[in-house]
Design a protein around this motif. Structure first.
Motif, PDB file in Angstrom:
ATOM      1  N   LYS A   5     -34.195 -40.371 -13.708  1.00 38.73           N
ATOM      2  CA  LYS A   5     -34.145 -39.215 -12.804  1.00 38.73           C
ATOM      3  C   LYS A   5     -34.950 -39.481 -11.544  1.00 38.73           C
ATOM      4  O   LYS A   5     -34.511 -39.166 -10.415  1.00 38.73           O
ATOM      5  N   LYS A  23     -33.496 -42.787  -4.642  1.00 43.49           N
ATOM      6  CA  LYS A  23     -32.320 -43.421  -3.999  1.00 43.49           C
ATOM      7  C   LYS A  23     -31.668 -42.474  -2.992  1.00 43.49           C
ATOM      8  O   LYS A  23     -31.269 -42.870  -1.884  1.00 43.49           O
ATOM      9  N   ASN A  24     -31.530 -41.193  -3.360  1.00 42.30           N
ATOM     10  CA  ASN A  24     -30.950 -40.202  -2.457  1.00 42.30           C
ATOM     11  C   ASN A  24     -31.799 -40.049  -1.210  1.00 42.30           C
ATOM     12  O   ASN A  24     -31.263 -39.903  -0.090  1.00 42.30           O
ATOM     13  N   GLU A  80     -33.045 -41.886  -9.247  1.00 37.16           N
ATOM     14  CA  GLU A  80     -31.946 -41.232  -8.536  1.00 37.16           C
ATOM     15  C   GLU A  80     -32.473 -40.426  -7.353  1.00 37.16           C
ATOM     16  O   GLU A  80     -31.885 -40.431  -6.260  1.00 37.16           O
TER      17      GLU A  80
END
Length: 417
Positions: A351, A357-358, A354
């Motif tokens: 989590k 990365k965003n 992610e």
């Protein structure tokens, strides 16, 4: 006409008669002490017989000189002068000297001090010390010129010549004798090599022997850590030193015999007995140790020595197995704990990855939007002065200025009209 006298005038007259009468200036009375109660300084009491009583006064200076205690009922011989006390009109005797009547002052003092020291327990048999069996050194506190020391030396040399006699020359009667006797008793006790102490003197009157009745001597004997033999006077003489000493001897010869209870023959017999005892003891000890060695030699441990360490080997095996089990259990628990933590951490890391990365993608897009080359590709140009300053407003240029137009594929120069 009759002349009446005042009481004070008559009393004054009578007092003058008392003071001037040579028969009343020094009076010798015998009687019994009555109503005596010791006071801090001057003493007031009465002297009486079967038919009369007279008041007595003894000033503090005279009273302090007494070497015995006054007691009710004591018969005394009194020397003093008669005086009249005007305020009360009573007469009395001012005592200059007083001594016990009958048995004498020293006998009274002896009994009083004996009573006092008995009450303190100085004569109690429980404090008596045993005399040593063998005396290497015998200290003697006596006169160096009397028969006492000669008798002691003769007896000791006859009975036990190996004993050494240490003479402490001492004054044994008269002024200062008691202090000298006590000092020498203390001096003997400062030595560590003396086995027994003899104190004594020859016979004499109670006055001659009195130094051995003094309290300072009695207490010195009581405090002695060395056993004391008292040999004072003849057999019928008794002093307080005899009561407090560990043993009393009737004569100096008897004192020497008590200090050397063994003759040379006794010593040889004792040595033979000790030799026999020692031989029997050593024989018994050797026999005991021999039996012990034989018992050990026949024990199962010596016949089967491996049994000495059988138990230790079993104990080591047991401890090794226990350690292995503990280690395996520890590893299993730690592995299970790791798996639980890993199962919890993997989703959390995914989590988090992610999310990060965003964030990076968004930042990249923002940077691309700010890329000038992309803007130029869409038909836009960047207008700068000859020096490279970006022109943002029409107010930044004037007619005739040369400007640069930076396009996506190159730069052109233009003039402002």
């Amino acid at each position: 006409m009759t002349e009446y006298l005042t009481v004070s005038v008559l009393t004054k007259y009578l007092k003058a008669k008392f003071d001037r009468d040579p028969y009343l200036e020094r009076v010798y009375l015998t009687g019994e002490i009555s109503n005596f109660r010791q006071r801090p300084s001057h003493q007031y009491f009465a002297i009486k017989d079967e038919k009369a009583v007279i008041q007595a006064t003894m000033w503090a200076g005279q009273f302090k000189k007494l070497d015995f205690k006054l007691e009710d009922g004591m018969k005394v011989l009194v020397t003093g002068r008669i005086s009249l006390y005007a305020p009360s009109g009573s007469y009395s005797i001012n005592i200059e000297n007083i001594v016990p009547d009958g048995i004498g002052a020293l006998a009274v003092k002896f009994e009083q001090l004996k009573k006092k020291l008995t009450a303190e327990g100085l004569f109690n048999p429980q404090w008596k010390q045993e005399l040593p069996l063998f005396s290497k050194k015998i200290a003697v506190v006596t006169s160096p010129s009397g028969a006492v020391i000669r008798d002691i030396i003769t007896t000791v040399n006859r009975r036990f010549p190996m004993s050494q006699i240490l003479l402490y020359p001492t004054k044994v009667q008269g002024a200062g004798a008691a202090e000298e006797i006590a000092a020498n008793i203390e001096a003997v006790n400062e030595r560590a090599d003396v086995d027994i102490l003899i104190i004594g003197r020859g016979g004499g009157s109670i006055e001659d022997l009195w130094a051995f009745n003094e309290e300072i001597v009695v207490r010195a004997i009581f405090e002695s850590r060395i056993p004391v033999i008292s040999s004072v006077g003849h057999e019928t003489d008794t002093t307080l030193a005899d009561f407090v000493a560990d043993r009393r001897a009737a004569t100096p010869t008897a004192a020497a015999e008590l200090a050397t209870p063994n003759t040379k023959l006794d010593l040889l017999a004792w040595a033979d007995d000790q030799e026999l005892r020692m031989r029997n003891r050593v024989t018994h000890l050797i026999q005991t140790q021999r039996e012990r060695v034989e018992k050990l030699a026949n024990s199962v441990v010596f016949r089967q020595p491996e049994r000495l360490y059988d138990g230790h080997i079993q104990k080591i095996d047991h401890l090794t197995s226990r350690l292995q089990n503990l280690t395996e259990n520890k590893i299993y628990r730690e592995k299970h704990r790791y798996e639980l933590l890993a199962g919890r951490l993997t989703p959390a890391f995914a989590k988090l990855y992610e999310q990060k990365k965003n964030q990076v993608d968004n930042l990249v897009q923002a940077l691309l939007l700010m890329d000038i080359s992309k803007i130029k590709a869409r038909g836009f140009s960047l207008v700068t002065t000859h020096s490279g300053k970006i022109i943002k407003s029409v107010n930044d240029v004037q007619t005739g200025d040369q400007v640069n137009l930076e396009l996506s594929d190159g730069t052109v120069r233009a003039e402002i009209k």
